[in-house]
Write a protein that holds these residues in place. Structure first.
Motif, short mmCIF file in Angstrom:
data_model
loop_
_atom_site.label_atom_id
_atom_site.label_comp_id
_atom_site.label_asym_id
_atom_site.label_seq_id
_atom_site.Cartn_x
_atom_site.Cartn_y
_atom_site.Cartn_z
N LEU A 74 -11.79 -21.28 5.38
CA LEU A 74 -12.68 -22.27 5.97
C LEU A 74 -13.83 -21.56 6.67
O LEU A 74 -13.77 -21.23 7.85
CB LEU A 74 -11.90 -23.16 6.94
N THR A 75 -14.87 -21.31 5.94
CA THR A 75 -15.98 -20.51 6.45
C THR A 75 -16.82 -21.24 7.48
O THR A 75 -17.66 -20.64 8.14
CB THR A 75 -16.89 -20.06 5.29
N GLN A 90 -4.17 -11.70 9.70
CA GLN A 90 -4.33 -10.92 8.49
C GLN A 90 -5.80 -10.67 8.17
O GLN A 90 -6.71 -11.20 8.81
CB GLN A 90 -3.65 -11.64 7.32
N SER A 91 -6.01 -9.86 7.13
CA SER A 91 -7.37 -9.43 6.78
C SER A 91 -8.26 -10.58 6.32
O SER A 91 -9.48 -10.49 6.40
CB SER A 91 -7.31 -8.36 5.67
N MET A 148 -13.86 -16.01 7.80
CA MET A 148 -14.32 -17.03 8.75
C MET A 148 -15.61 -16.55 9.39
O MET A 148 -15.69 -16.24 10.58
CB MET A 148 -13.23 -17.31 9.79
N ARG A 149 -16.64 -16.49 8.57
CA ARG A 149 -17.88 -15.84 8.98
C ARG A 149 -18.65 -16.60 10.06
O ARG A 149 -19.53 -16.05 10.70
CB ARG A 149 -18.77 -15.64 7.74
N SER A 150 -18.32 -17.89 10.24
CA SER A 150 -19.03 -18.68 11.27
C SER A 150 -18.29 -18.70 12.60
O SER A 150 -18.78 -19.30 13.56
CB SER A 150 -19.21 -20.12 10.77
N GLU A 190 2.08 -9.12 16.63
CA GLU A 190 2.30 -7.69 16.42
C GLU A 190 1.18 -7.03 15.64
O GLU A 190 1.01 -5.81 15.72
CB GLU A 190 3.62 -7.48 15.67
N PHE A 191 0.43 -7.81 14.87
CA PHE A 191 -0.55 -7.20 13.98
C PHE A 191 -1.86 -7.96 14.00
O PHE A 191 -1.89 -9.19 13.91
CB PHE A 191 -0.01 -7.17 12.54
N VAL A 192 -2.95 -7.20 14.12
CA VAL A 192 -4.30 -7.74 13.99
C VAL A 192 -5.04 -6.83 13.02
O VAL A 192 -5.11 -5.61 13.22
CB VAL A 192 -5.04 -7.80 15.34
N SER A 193 -5.59 -7.42 11.98
CA SER A 193 -6.28 -6.63 10.96
C SER A 193 -7.57 -6.04 11.50
O SER A 193 -8.29 -6.69 12.27
CB SER A 193 -6.58 -7.53 9.75
N PRO A 194 -7.90 -4.81 11.07
CA PRO A 194 -9.20 -4.23 11.48
C PRO A 194 -10.39 -5.01 10.94
O PRO A 194 -11.52 -4.82 11.42
CB PRO A 194 -9.14 -2.81 10.90
N ASP A 195 -10.15 -5.90 9.98
CA ASP A 195 -11.25 -6.72 9.46
C ASP A 195 -11.76 -7.72 10.48
O ASP A 195 -12.74 -8.44 10.21
CB ASP A 195 -10.79 -7.47 8.20
N ILE A 196 -11.13 -7.77 11.65
CA ILE A 196 -11.67 -8.60 12.72
C ILE A 196 -13.08 -8.14 13.09
O ILE A 196 -13.88 -8.91 13.62
CB ILE A 196 -10.73 -8.56 13.95
#
Length: 719
Positions: free
Chosen positions: A433-434, A450-451, A456-458, A471-477
């Motif tokens: 959902l961009t 997740q990555s 979600m560029r907006s 426990e996990f946050v993707s570096p793609d944040i």
């Protein structure tokens, strides 16, 4: 009897119904004769959950979920006590015998307020006291106070005065309508009589048919109130006002949350610049009440709407805006009968007891859907399937565990509120959902980001606070380039400075976060010290909260924090800082700072806080080795705007400074000192603090404190 007689006298004046109930409570509280041992105040505006306030045996407020539960409390807690029982805003007849209290001349009295005379009669009171309207002259006087701008010439043309008196007369002596209507009037000296004639004509023409109003007195109220609504200048402003009716009656609404909903419907343009301007206009027109509370150096705006204005807004929203607002009505089933109209644009069913949703919900024009604070456990697959235009979805405070696959079809969705749900996993499709700008999963058992979040560029606001299983946050944040707020306060996940090579799967690092150049608010935990040349990119940051994990020792902050020229509020928790000379003196927009649990800190003198020209509030807490604040706290010219200084649980602290020079801390108003067991002496020259209003602390500590100027100590104690 003193309270009841005072109440009778007050009914002759222009006070509101609920104001009188609160007056009864305050009268009990201040009574020196001890007529009542306890007052119990019950607001019944929403029969779903009356709010009980006990006084004076308890300072706590207890929320009762039903009248039956309230009856149980009265039986177990208040038995055989002299009790003043106040039932405010009773909407339907209730059997007071269920409260199991003995009403007599010498023990307990019940005071109830209601807008419905027949309800009062059905409860067979010993005495009924009617609220009296203002006389025509009193109404005219109140009207003039609202219509005439301060400093404006109060004289007026005879023709305009005659028309204005007729307009005031249309309010039938009701203070609320007079005050609200007066704020919509044109200026006296720059308006033509024709403008006033049109207003009077409109007032007489408005159809006062409301969905649950059939009393003459209420019709008299709503007619001018409705005009005040239509007098608002723009469609956006009118819709912003109607949005308040989506909330429960008497609810204290968080202004920032409300503005997020306005943003999602493009009623306002920015959540930062001028975001409160519409609220100020509504307050100036007496359509809402605003209370501003200062918390952590930030003004927290709370909004309330009078229940009669809300009733009017509910009706107008339904007729004019295709908006169905049924919040806080104890609905145990989905109100299928209300959905015969397939044209609804907004639906609010928040704060009900609904557990099941329909399998099909065919509302193709629906823009806003508020279902928060219900007992919904599952969203059927077909429920979201046809909501192609949906922009706002609030499912917070519900026990839902999954989102259906149809969620990914909501391509116009802007606002997604899922806090305090039971969602553990967001499927990748949810991140397609961009258009989403706001996503809140705080207080949920979410385990990973997740990555796919990079899609979600907006996204402008991401809230993950208190996700204790994360426990996990993707570096793609780092690819969320539009992000303005990231809140990961007290989550399980903590950021390291860089990717740890021993990890099998790469997790987000602090360097990834620092690529988000447009962040204005950041709250997160750290699993390693912040290195130099890391945070300098965050030049737009206005609020920063950092929490270091127990094993991390950060003795000096990175010098590139100097680049944060817009920083206004800074919170440092468990930072083992010893000093960063001259770092803080560059942060000239900083107006609030909090240091908590800095266990290596011995003095503040090296931090140069005194040079912060805009610092208004400072809190120092739980720094166990801190012995002194430093001489700059008593030096002329230091802390030019500091108004509040709070010192909490500093067991080694012995003094502020040896003396306070004239011109030091020139604006200080409040000094709070709690649990500082070695702090025994007030500094010399305390009388130089001309604006000091109070020193807050335990009375036992205050009695033991030494002060060279006993007269000064007595003066402060008197305050």
């Amino acid at each position: 009897m003193e309270t009841l007689e005072s109440l009778r006298r007050r009914c002759c004046r222009p006070w509101g119904r609920s104001w009188l109930a609160n007056f009864s409570r305050r009268s009990c509280r201040s009574s020196r004769r001890g007529c009542w041992k306890m007052a119990l105040f019950v607001s019944l505006a929403s029969m779903e959950c009356p709010a009980w306030e006990r006084h004076p045996c308890s300072n706590k407020s207890t929320i009762m979920k039903s009248i039956d539960e309230a009856a149980g409390v009265s039986r177990s807690v208040f038995k055989d006590r002299r009790l003043l029982f106040i039932l405010d805003d009773v909407r339907r007849s209730i059997d007071v015998s269920n409260l199991a209290i003995s009403v007599s001349e010498n023990t307990t009295k019940i005071v109830l307020t209601s807008r419905d005379k027949e309800v009062c009669k059905s409860m067979k009171p010993d005495r009924m006291i009617a609220m009296k309207h203002l006389t025509e002259e009193e109404g005219w006087e109140l009207f003039c106070k609202g219509a005439i701008v301060a400093g404006e010439d109060q004289s007026m043309d005879r023709e305009i005065e005659s028309l204005a008196r007729s307009i005031a007369k249309e309010c039938k002596g009701h203070p609320l309508t007079i005050k609200t209507l007066a704020r919509t009037m044109p200026q006296l000296h720059s308006s033509a009589p024709s403008e006033w004639e049109n207003i009077l004509k409109d007032l007489k023409a408005i159809d006062p048919q409301f969905y649950r109003i059939d009393e003459e007195i209420l019709r008299d109220l709503f007619q001018p109130l409705k005009h005040s609504y239509y007098a608002l200048e723009t469609d956006e402003l009118r819709l912003c006002f109607l949005y308040l009716a989506a909330y429960r009656e008497d609810e204290e609404i968080d202004a920032d949350q409300l503005i997020q909903l306005w943003l999602a419907e493009v009623l306002v343009k920015s959540r930062f610049e001028g975001r409160y301007s519409f609220l100020k206009i509504l307050a100036d027109r007496c359509l809402v009440g605003i209370e501003v509370k200062e918390e952590n150096g930030l003004d927290i705006w709370k909004v309330k709407i009078n229940d009669l204005l809300r009733d009017m807004a509910v009706h107008v929203a339904e007729i004019d805006q295709n908006s169905l607002f049924r919040a806080g009505q104890s609905l145990t089933q989905f109100p299928y009968s209300a959905f015969a109209n397939a044209q609804w644009v907004r639906i609010s069913l928040m704060h009900n007891c609904t557990s099941f949703l329909p399998d099909k919900f065919d509302f193709t024009k629906l823009v806003t859907l508020l279902l928060n604070s219900n007992t919904i456990e599952e969203i059927p697959e077909g429920f979201l399937q046809y909501l192609d235009m949906l922009r706002v979805l609030d499912l917070s405070n519900t026990p839902i565990k999954f989102l259906p696959k149809s969620f990914q079809q909501l391509n116009d969705l802007q606002y997604v509120q899922l806090s305090n749900t039971q969602i553990r996993v967001l499927h990748d499709q949810a991140f397609d959902l961009t258009s989403v700008q706001f996503l809140d999963l705080s207080f949920s058992p979410l385990i990973s980001i997740q990555s796919m979040i990079k899609e979600m560029r907006s996204l402008q606001i991401l809230k993950l606070a208190h996700c204790n299983d994360l426990e996990f946050v993707s570096p793609d944040i780092s690819q969320l380039t539009s992000l303005q707020e990231l809140d990961m306060w007290k989550t399980l996940f903590a950021f390291s400075w860089e990717f740890e090579k021993g990890e099998e799967i790469k997790k987000a690092s602090l360097q990834d976060v620092c690529k988000l150049r447009h962040l204005k608010r950041l709250r997160l935990a750290l699993n390693s010290p912040i290195e130099e040349r890391t945070v300098g990119n965050l030049v737009e940051l206005q609020e920063l909260w950092l929490l270091w994990m127990p094993q991390v020792c950060q003795t000096h902050l990175p010098t590139d924090m100097r680049a944060m020229h817009d920083l206004e509020r800074l919170h440092l928790y468990d930072c083992q800082i010893e000093g960063t000379p001259d770092l803080f003196s560059d942060l000239q927009n900083l107006n609030y700072i909090k240091l908590k649990s800095s266990q290596l800190l011995l003095t503040l003198s090296g931090l140069r806080f005194g040079r912060l020209s805009n610092l208004k509030e400072m809190e120092i807490e739980e720094c166990l080795l801190l012995k002194e604040l430093g001489e700059e706290f008593g030096t002329k010219g230091s802390f030019p705007k500091l108004r509040k200084l709070k010192l909490w649980m500093l067991p080694s602290l012995e003094s502020l400074s040896s003396s306070v020079e004239e011109g030091a801390l020139p604006m200080l108003q409040t000094l709070a000192i709690f649990h500082c067991i070695k702090f025994k002496v007030l500094p010399r020259g305390l009388d130089n603090l001309k604006f000091l209003e109070q020193i807050r602390g335990d009375m036992k500590w205050w009695k033991e404190i030494n002060c060279e100027d006993e007269e000064m100590k007595n003066h402060l104690q008197a305050k």
